[in-house]
Design an enzyme around this catalytic site. Structure first.
Site, PDB file in Angstrom:
ATOM      1  CD  GLU A   1      73.058  23.212 -48.663  1.00  0.00           C
ATOM      2  OE1 GLU A   1      74.341  23.384 -49.079  1.00  0.00           O
ATOM      3  OE2 GLU A   1      72.572  22.293 -47.962  1.00  0.00           O
TER       4      GLU A   1
ATOM      5  CG  HIS B   1      66.042   8.882 -76.111  1.00  0.00           C
ATOM      6  ND1 HIS B   1      65.582   8.320 -76.949  1.00  0.00           N
ATOM      7  CD2 HIS B   1      67.220   9.464 -76.427  1.00  0.00           C
ATOM      8  CE1 HIS B   1      66.100   8.548 -78.064  1.00  0.00           C
ATOM      9  NE2 HIS B   1      67.375   9.086 -77.478  1.00  0.00           N
TER      10      HIS B   1
ATOM     11  CD  GLU C   1      72.341  12.662 -42.579  1.00  0.00           C
ATOM     12  OE1 GLU C   1      73.125  13.578 -41.685  1.00  0.00           O
ATOM     13  OE2 GLU C   1      71.136  13.175 -42.991  1.00  0.00           O
TER      14      GLU C   1
ATOM     15  CE  LYS D   1      71.270  19.529 -41.306  1.00  0.00           C
ATOM     16  NZ  LYS D   1      72.782  20.357 -40.970  1.00  0.00           N
TER      17      LYS D   1
ATOM     18  CE  LYS E   1      82.112  25.241 -42.773  1.00  0.00           C
ATOM     19  NZ  LYS E   1      81.409  26.340 -43.494  1.00  0.00           N
TER      20      LYS E   1
ATOM     21  N   GLY F   1      79.992  24.522 -47.436  1.00  0.00           N
ATOM     22  CA  GLY F   1      79.874  23.053 -47.816  1.00  0.00           C
ATOM     23  C   GLY F   1      79.797  22.826 -49.259  1.00  0.00           C
ATOM     24  NE  ARG F   2      75.126  26.959 -50.854  1.00  0.00           N
ATOM     25  CZ  ARG F   2      75.067  27.153 -49.438  1.00  0.00           C
ATOM     26  NH1 ARG F   2      74.996  26.178 -48.649  1.00  0.00           N
ATOM     27  NH2 ARG F   2      74.754  28.354 -49.176  1.00  0.00           N
TER      28      ARG F   2
HETATM   29  O1  F6P Z   1      72.740  20.029 -44.074  1.00  0.00           O
HETATM   30  C1  F6P Z   1      73.402  20.764 -45.185  1.00  0.00           C
HETATM   31  C2  F6P Z   1      74.789  20.872 -44.984  1.00  0.00           C
HETATM   32  O2  F6P Z   1      74.997  21.521 -43.746  1.00  0.00           O
HETATM   33  C3  F6P Z   1      75.531  21.333 -46.163  1.00  0.00           C
HETATM   34  O3  F6P Z   1      75.638  22.750 -46.403  1.00  0.00           O
HETATM   35  C4  F6P Z   1      76.788  20.676 -46.183  1.00  0.00           C
HETATM   36  O4  F6P Z   1      77.470  20.505 -47.495  1.00  0.00           O
HETATM   37  C5  F6P Z   1      76.200  19.541 -45.658  1.00  0.00           C
HETATM   38  O5  F6P Z   1      75.272  19.307 -44.593  1.00  0.00           O
HETATM   39  C6  F6P Z   1      77.532  18.689 -44.878  1.00  0.00           C
HETATM   40  O6  F6P Z   1      77.919  19.265 -43.767  1.00  0.00           O
HETATM   41  P1  F6P Z   1      79.217  18.749 -43.250  1.00  0.00           P
HETATM   42  O7  F6P Z   1      80.446  18.772 -44.171  1.00  0.00           O
HETATM   43  O8  F6P Z   1      79.377  19.716 -42.027  1.00  0.00           O
HETATM   44  O9  F6P Z   1      79.253  17.282 -42.623  1.00  0.00           O
END
Ligand code: F6P
Length: 561
Positions: free
Chosen positions: A369, A400, A228, A524, A222, A283-284
């Site tokens: 979240e 199990h 990452e 972060k 987003k 995002g979620r």
């Molecule tokens: O760090 C949490 C978060 O902001 C989530 O809410 C989101 O889904 C994820 O990181 C990834 O964010 P992006 O889509 O901006 O890379």
């Protein structure tokens, strides 16, 4: 709004819990009321044109094995009304900026507004504006059709059959979960990889088995600033350029799913290959947006559209059904009942469905979240518990492993069990599906009825010293969800939205903002700072507390940094 625990219905629920809740015995309630199942279960119907069943699929939500009477539900609904649930729900669907800490609308429902009703944010119809929901959907349709048919090829003219989605959190969990859940519908010649972790192993393993000539990278973020994802995306780009000896054409092999055109362009992706969405998509909640491109590529756009349509059906149910028959509202209020009045700490979701094996992981982000918050709308801490710890695994596997604790542990673990009546794989004359169903029914029954000491003794040959170990207290609540067909795209869409609005209901009652996630920021920022320190010669973490500093120094020593 007055604090939730000062609302009149809260006190009524407390008193009701003392008298009725604490003494409630589920199996007795069933004996006393032969209509209990009918009274406490509701179905939601999906239209025939999107369902796996020729006459439409019914999804049955059985709430009857919960520790509630009719009065409990009436009081919980009263609490929801006093907390302004309906007003808050309507504000969300009206595009108001209910995510008040980020001054944003919460409008993911527009992404699945398949009836194309006008939906406005800031006076603009997000459906039909240029670059709006319908334009992006059309772009996704054209692109996914082209890739699937082989019309869109890689730089050497080969069909792209290896898809690598690079993203994390909502830009990963939704696509992974949904492509796994709809594997039955997936293109058989397509391989999917989802790279999320910053651990280099994740991207290395995905690339190890990939051919650059047939690989399509979807860079899903987003913000397009998530460490990452940008790091993994850059590693992917470098790999692609190296492997193709600089001849590879990025524009044929990299697309971006993002709201941030500036960063997408900086990365080197042509805006024509960008699938956009707006900041009112959290995002979620983004699997319905361009972030779902891997789903459209894998199962085809028509199935992606059915997925949206099933989600829309559940939106309509949530918007219009009376609260007493409104399944996400009931699910959310039961969670409030257990969290705030029984002091339950957790919420178990166990799908009796192998295709749904990533569903609990997806719901973890959705629930935790969203509602892992302490601060209420007036900026003060809640004086009551909020979001539960959601966990789960598919059954029968979970039975199990950790179900021991669910049956005989000291904690109350409200659980949801999900089953589809029909399997996509009715192997061995459907024996597997019948065994799966028998376990789905048996687990909920066992959790409810338990086993008394006398029943253990009646089995015979049990030494008295073993009797207490074999007793099951029972009276443990479950909600059973039964999909009246196979789980196809629409059924899956509806199930996800059930949990989205359940989460909304909880947050509305708890008076928290379910749509921000400030709690992920601190870690972060510190990680960024520490990354620099790892490269600074002579820096042995002296600026940190003794533990962090000691670990940092040890890491540097062991890693020869
Ligand atoms: O760090 C949490 C978060 O902001 C989530 O809410 C989101 O889904 C994820 O990181 C990834 O964010 P992006 O889509 O901006 O890379």
């Amino acid at each position: 709004m007055a604090p939730t625990n000062t609302l009149p219905a809260w006190a009524e629920l407390q008193a009701h819990h003392e008298i009725v809740g604490k003494a409630f015995v589920l199996k007795e309630a069933f004996k006393a009321d032969p209509e209990r199942f009918q009274k406490f279960s509701t179905t939601v119907k999906l239209p025939a044109d999107i369902s796996t069943e020729p006459n439409g699929t019914e999804i049955l939500f059985d709430f009857s094995k919960n520790l509630v009477t009719e009065e409990t539900l009436d009081l919980l609904i009263k609490l929801a009304e006093q907390a302004g649930l309906e007003k808050k729900r309507d504000a969300m669907f009206a595009g108001e900026k209910i995510n008040f800490t980020e001054n944003r609308a919460v409008y993911h429902a527009a992404l699945r507004n398949v009836t194309n009703q006008e939906m406005k944010v800031d006076g603009v119809d997000v459906m039909n504006t240029k670059g709006g929901v319908n334009d992006v959907l059309e772009h996704m349709r054209v692109f996914s059709d082209q890739v699937r048919s082989g019309e869109w090829t890689g730089y050497t003219g080969k069909k792209l059959t290896n898809i690598i989605n690079v993203g994390i959190g909502g830009s990963d969990l939704g696509p992974v979960m949904v492509t796994e859940a709809l594997r039955h519908y997936g293109a058989k010649d397509m391989t999917l990889h989802f790279v999320s972790n910053i651990d280099g192993t994740h991207i290395a393993e995905a690339l190890a088995n990939s051919d650059p000539e047939t690989t399509l990278f979807l860079i899903a973020s987003k913000t397009f600033t998530t460490a990452e994802t940008t790091t993994n995306a850059n590693t992917a780009k470098q790999w692609f350029l190296e492997k193709t000896g600089g001849k590879g054409d990025i524009s044929k092999h990299f697309v971006a799913l993002s709201t941030n055109e500036e960063e997408v362009v900086k990365f080197g992706i042509d805006p024509a290959n960008m699938f956009g969405f707006e900041n009112w998509v959290g995002g979620r909640y983004s699997v319905w947006s361009a972030i779902g491109l891997s789903v459209a590529l894998y199962v085809g756009f028509d199935n992606f559209y059915k997925f949206l349509a099933g989600a829309h059906a559940m939106d309509q149910h949530f918007r219009t059904a009376p609260l007493r028959q409104n399944v996400p509202v009931l699910g959310g209020l039961l969670s409030v009942w257990y969290t705030n009045f029984f002091n339950a700490q957790t919420h178990l979701v166990a799908p009796f469905d192998q295709y749904l094996h990533r569903f609990p992981a997806y719901l973890q982000q959705l629930s935790m979240e969203s509602n892992g918050k302490t601060i209420t709308s007036d900026g003060t801490p809640a004086k009551y518990q909020t979001g539960a710890v959601l966990f789960g695994e598919p059954c029968t596997n979970a039975q199990h492993s950790f179900f021991q604790l669910v049956h005989q542990g000291t904690k109350l673990i409200p659980a949801d069990f999900i089953l589809a009546a029909k399997s996509h794989n009715p192997v061995s004359n459907n024996l597997h599906q019948k065994m799966l169903a028998s376990n789905y029914l048996a687990q909920a029954e066992a959790l409810m009825v338990g086993k008394t000491a006398d029943e253990v003794r009646a089995e015979g040959n049990v030494p008295e010293s073993l009797v207490p170990h074999k007793v099951f207290l029972g009276n443990r609540p479950t909600t059973s969800i039964l999909v009246g067909g196979a789980i196809g795209p629409a059924e899956l869409g509806a199930l996800i939205v059930y949990y989205e609005h359940l989460t909304f209901t909880e947050g509305a009652v708890w008076d928290i903002n379910s749509f921000d996630q400030w709690g992920v920021e601190l870690g972060k920022v510190l990680a960024k700072k520490i990354l620099k320190e790892l490269d600074e010669e002579g820096n042995n973490g002296e600026a940190h507390d003794a533990s962090t500093g000691g670990l940092l120094a040890a890491f540097k020593k062991y890693a020869n940094l």
